[in-house]
Design an enzyme around this catalytic site. Structure first.
Site, PDB file in Angstrom:
ATOM      1  N   ASP A 159       1.404  -6.356  -4.665  1.00 39.09           N
ATOM      2  CA  ASP A 159       0.597  -6.370  -3.449  1.00 39.09           C
ATOM      3  C   ASP A 159       1.129  -7.582  -2.667  1.00 39.09           C
ATOM      4  O   ASP A 159       1.349  -8.653  -3.249  1.00 39.09           O
ATOM      5  CB  ASP A 159      -0.871  -6.588  -3.830  1.00 39.09           C
ATOM      6  CG  ASP A 159      -1.790  -6.565  -2.634  1.00 39.09           C
ATOM      7  OD1 ASP A 159      -2.688  -5.712  -2.614  1.00 39.09           O
ATOM      8  OD2 ASP A 159      -1.646  -7.420  -1.732  1.00 39.09           O
ATOM      9  N   SER A 160       1.341  -7.434  -1.375  1.00 44.77           N
ATOM     10  CA  SER A 160       2.026  -8.515  -0.660  1.00 44.77           C
ATOM     11  C   SER A 160       1.204  -9.794  -0.557  1.00 44.77           C
ATOM     12  O   SER A 160       1.728 -10.832  -0.148  1.00 44.77           O
ATOM     13  CB  SER A 160       2.475  -8.045   0.723  1.00 44.77           C
ATOM     14  OG  SER A 160       1.408  -8.043   1.626  1.00 44.77           O
ATOM     15  N   SER A 161      -0.066  -9.751  -0.967  1.00 46.96           N
ATOM     16  CA  SER A 161      -0.835 -10.999  -1.013  1.00 46.96           C
ATOM     17  C   SER A 161      -0.261 -11.939  -2.072  1.00 46.96           C
ATOM     18  O   SER A 161      -0.553 -13.134  -2.068  1.00 46.96           O
ATOM     19  CB  SER A 161      -2.295 -10.711  -1.355  1.00 46.96           C
ATOM     20  OG  SER A 161      -2.782  -9.754  -0.467  1.00 46.96           O
ATOM     21  N   THR A 187       2.453 -10.337  14.156  1.00 51.80           N
ATOM     22  CA  THR A 187       1.292 -10.755  13.390  1.00 51.80           C
ATOM     23  C   THR A 187       0.465  -9.516  13.044  1.00 51.80           C
ATOM     24  O   THR A 187       0.424  -8.570  13.829  1.00 51.80           O
ATOM     25  CB  THR A 187       0.472 -11.805  14.183  1.00 51.80           C
ATOM     26  OG1 THR A 187      -0.506 -12.358  13.328  1.00 51.80           O
ATOM     27  CG2 THR A 187      -0.226 -11.242  15.414  1.00 51.80           C
ATOM     28  N   THR A 232       0.811  -1.226   0.000  1.00 54.45           N
ATOM     29  CA  THR A 232       0.000   0.000   0.000  1.00 54.45           C
ATOM     30  C   THR A 232       0.838   1.266   0.000  1.00 54.45           C
ATOM     31  O   THR A 232       0.490   2.249  -0.662  1.00 54.45           O
ATOM     32  CB  THR A 232      -0.927   0.016   1.240  1.00 54.45           C
ATOM     33  OG1 THR A 232      -1.815  -1.090   1.134  1.00 54.45           O
ATOM     34  CG2 THR A 232      -1.747   1.284   1.322  1.00 54.45           C
ATOM     35  N   GLN A 273      -4.637 -21.598  17.966  1.00 56.62           N
ATOM     36  CA  GLN A 273      -5.389 -20.517  17.322  1.00 56.62           C
ATOM     37  C   GLN A 273      -5.345 -19.237  18.169  1.00 56.62           C
ATOM     38  O   GLN A 273      -5.665 -18.160  17.682  1.00 56.62           O
ATOM     39  CB  GLN A 273      -6.843 -20.931  17.115  1.00 56.62           C
ATOM     40  CG  GLN A 273      -6.996 -22.043  16.088  1.00 56.62           C
ATOM     41  CD  GLN A 273      -8.426 -22.509  15.906  1.00 56.62           C
ATOM     42  OE1 GLN A 273      -9.378 -21.809  16.259  1.00 56.62           O
ATOM     43  NE2 GLN A 273      -8.586 -23.696  15.360  1.00 56.62           N
ATOM     44  N   CYS A 274      -4.988 -19.385  19.449  1.00 53.25           N
ATOM     45  CA  CYS A 274      -4.893 -18.201  20.309  1.00 53.25           C
ATOM     46  C   CYS A 274      -3.619 -17.442  19.991  1.00 53.25           C
ATOM     47  O   CYS A 274      -2.561 -18.033  19.789  1.00 53.25           O
ATOM     48  CB  CYS A 274      -4.832 -18.602  21.786  1.00 53.25           C
ATOM     49  SG  CYS A 274      -6.351 -19.307  22.376  1.00 53.25           S
ATOM     50  N   ASP A 296      -0.071  -6.973   4.529  1.00 53.31           N
ATOM     51  CA  ASP A 296      -0.839  -8.227   4.615  1.00 53.31           C
ATOM     52  C   ASP A 296       0.027  -9.445   4.952  1.00 53.31           C
ATOM     53  O   ASP A 296      -0.354 -10.270   5.775  1.00 53.31           O
ATOM     54  CB  ASP A 296      -1.593  -8.486   3.302  1.00 53.31           C
ATOM     55  CG  ASP A 296      -2.763  -7.535   3.111  1.00 53.31           C
ATOM     56  OD1 ASP A 296      -3.120  -6.818   4.077  1.00 53.31           O
ATOM     57  OD2 ASP A 296      -3.321  -7.500   1.996  1.00 53.31           O
TER      58      ASP A 296
HETATM   59  N1  ASP Z   1      -2.846  -5.328   0.281  1.00 58.82           N
HETATM   60  C1  ASP Z   1      -1.760  -4.521   0.782  1.00 58.82           C
HETATM   61  C2  ASP Z   1      -0.507  -5.364   0.735  1.00 58.82           C
HETATM   62  O1  ASP Z   1      -0.290  -6.146   1.604  1.00 58.82           O
HETATM   63  C3  ASP Z   1      -2.060  -4.046   2.158  1.00 58.82           C
HETATM   64  C4  ASP Z   1      -0.984  -3.174   2.772  1.00 58.82           C
HETATM   65  O2  ASP Z   1       0.064  -2.933   2.235  1.00 58.82           O
HETATM   66  O3  ASP Z   1      -1.230  -2.691   3.891  1.00 58.82           O
HETATM   67  O4  ASP Z   1       0.248  -5.239  -0.192  1.00 58.82           O
END
Ligand code: ASP
Length: 340
Positions: free
Chosen positions: A58-60, A166, A14, A277-278, A91
């Site tokens: 985008d880091s996804s 996280t 972002t 999961q915690c 992300d």
């Molecule tokens: N979708 C964006 C990413 O991870 C979100 C961010 O950068 O905050 O690239």
């Protein structure tokens, strides 16, 4: 004193995004446009250079091949710069920070990941402060050594250990936490580092490990999960490692079907790891009847590792080609400050 020299590595995210003219969706722009928005960088009284991944993302879309690209940039420039700042989408930032921490053996320089929740071109962007403070942290020295000598995440006034972090908030500027480890530093009027000891000298050679296995999967348990789906996953050909995301302190259903499936996967050489999961606290196999059986059949404990750390560590350890017993031993051991 050595004069700092910082290398920024732009991967996308972002912080460097702009809205698409047609769809209005945010997408990464080039690092040249990014720098135009932060003229303050030129005010540092030390060198700050920037390189970019060939295709900012985008880091996804982050994958182990990008971790290797980032690590190679750092490896090639390790002697030339005193610190590194990686501009990265939030992300998957915690995954990249964890992965890099395992890749880097004997790291003795700061590698600080940062990004933002709003693009740098937006008036209220958090990117400016995040980036400028991350640069300052990467340049900070005490007794002629970098104060931070590890992979860390700087976000919204706090510096976190990378493999303990996280992302917990997609809305507010304070997007990260390291629930099982104290913050490393806090930025106010001054940047306060919480370890007052002089930074250590590590005489050992910096080594980068570049292999990750993708023959791993995770299964998040929930009440009513379909055992036949679990059976299908656990019978996947080539499957080498599984993270089971369990309840509370590492508890799971202990019906014969589920335990039988785990047992037969372990007998086939699949490494099964237990991560809670915690977000806060630790797996403690044996505390309840619903976890003692896991310990007995050879499920290994992820202790208080984050999911991001556990999965990248498993990918890393299997990727090194170690024997199953070595992977199991190292997974449960603190190798880069990720557990305990
Ligand atoms: N979708 C964006 C990413 O991870 C979100 C961010 O950068 O905050 O690239």
């Amino acid at each position: 004193m050595t004069k700092p020299a910082i290398l920024l590595i732009y991967t996308g995210g972002t912080i460097g995004m702009m809205a698409d003219k047609i769809s209005n969706a945010l997408k990464p722009i080039s690092h040249h446009n990014l720098l135009q928005n932060i003229p303050e960088i030129s005010k540092f009284n030390f060198e700050v250079d920037i390189v970019s991944l060939p295709n900012p993302i985008d880091s996804s879309e982050m994958a182990p091949k990008h971790w290797v690209e980032i690590a190679e940039i750092i490896g090639n420039k390790y002697e030339q710069y005193t610190g590194f700042v990686i501009l990265h989408g939030s992300d998957t930032m915690a995954y990249t920070a964890s992965a890099l921490s395992f890749m880097f053996e004997n790291l003795s320089k700061p590698v600080i990941l940062t990004g933002s929740q709003l693009p740098i071109g937006f008036i209220r962007s958090d990117g400016r402060e995040n980036l400028l403070s991350a640069i300052e942290i990467a340049a900070a020295h005490r007794k002629n050594r970098p104060i931070i000598q590890e992979v860390a995440i700087y976000f919204e006034y706090y510096l976190y250990r990378g493999n303990r972090s996280t992302k917990f908030n997609a809305e507010q500027f304070e997007a990260f936490d390291s629930p099982n480890y104290p913050v490393l530093a806090e930025a106010g009027v001054n940047i306060r580092y919480f370890d007052n000891l002089p930074p250590k000298h590590n005489p050992n050679k910096f080594v980068i490990h570049k292999h990750f296995s993708n023959e791993v999967i995770s299964i998040k348990l929930f009440p009513g999960i379909n055992s036949s789906y679990i059976k299908t996953i656990l019978s996947l050909e080539n499957l080498k490692g599984v993270i089971i995301e369990t309840f509370g302190s590492g508890n799971a259903p202990i019906n014969e079907m589920f335990i039988g499936l785990l047992k037969s996967a372990i007998a086939r050489g699949v490494i099964i790891c237990n991560v809670s999961q915690c977000l806060k606290g630790s797996v403690n196999q044996g505390q309840y009847e619903t976890s003692i059986i896991l310990e007995k059949i050879g499920v290994i404990s992820g202790h208080n590792m984050t999911f991001e750390s556990a999965i990248t560590k498993l990918m890393y350890l299997i990727g090194q080609g170690y024997s199953n017993s070595k992977v199991k031993t190292l997974f449960q051991k603190n190798i880069r400050g990720e557990l305990g």
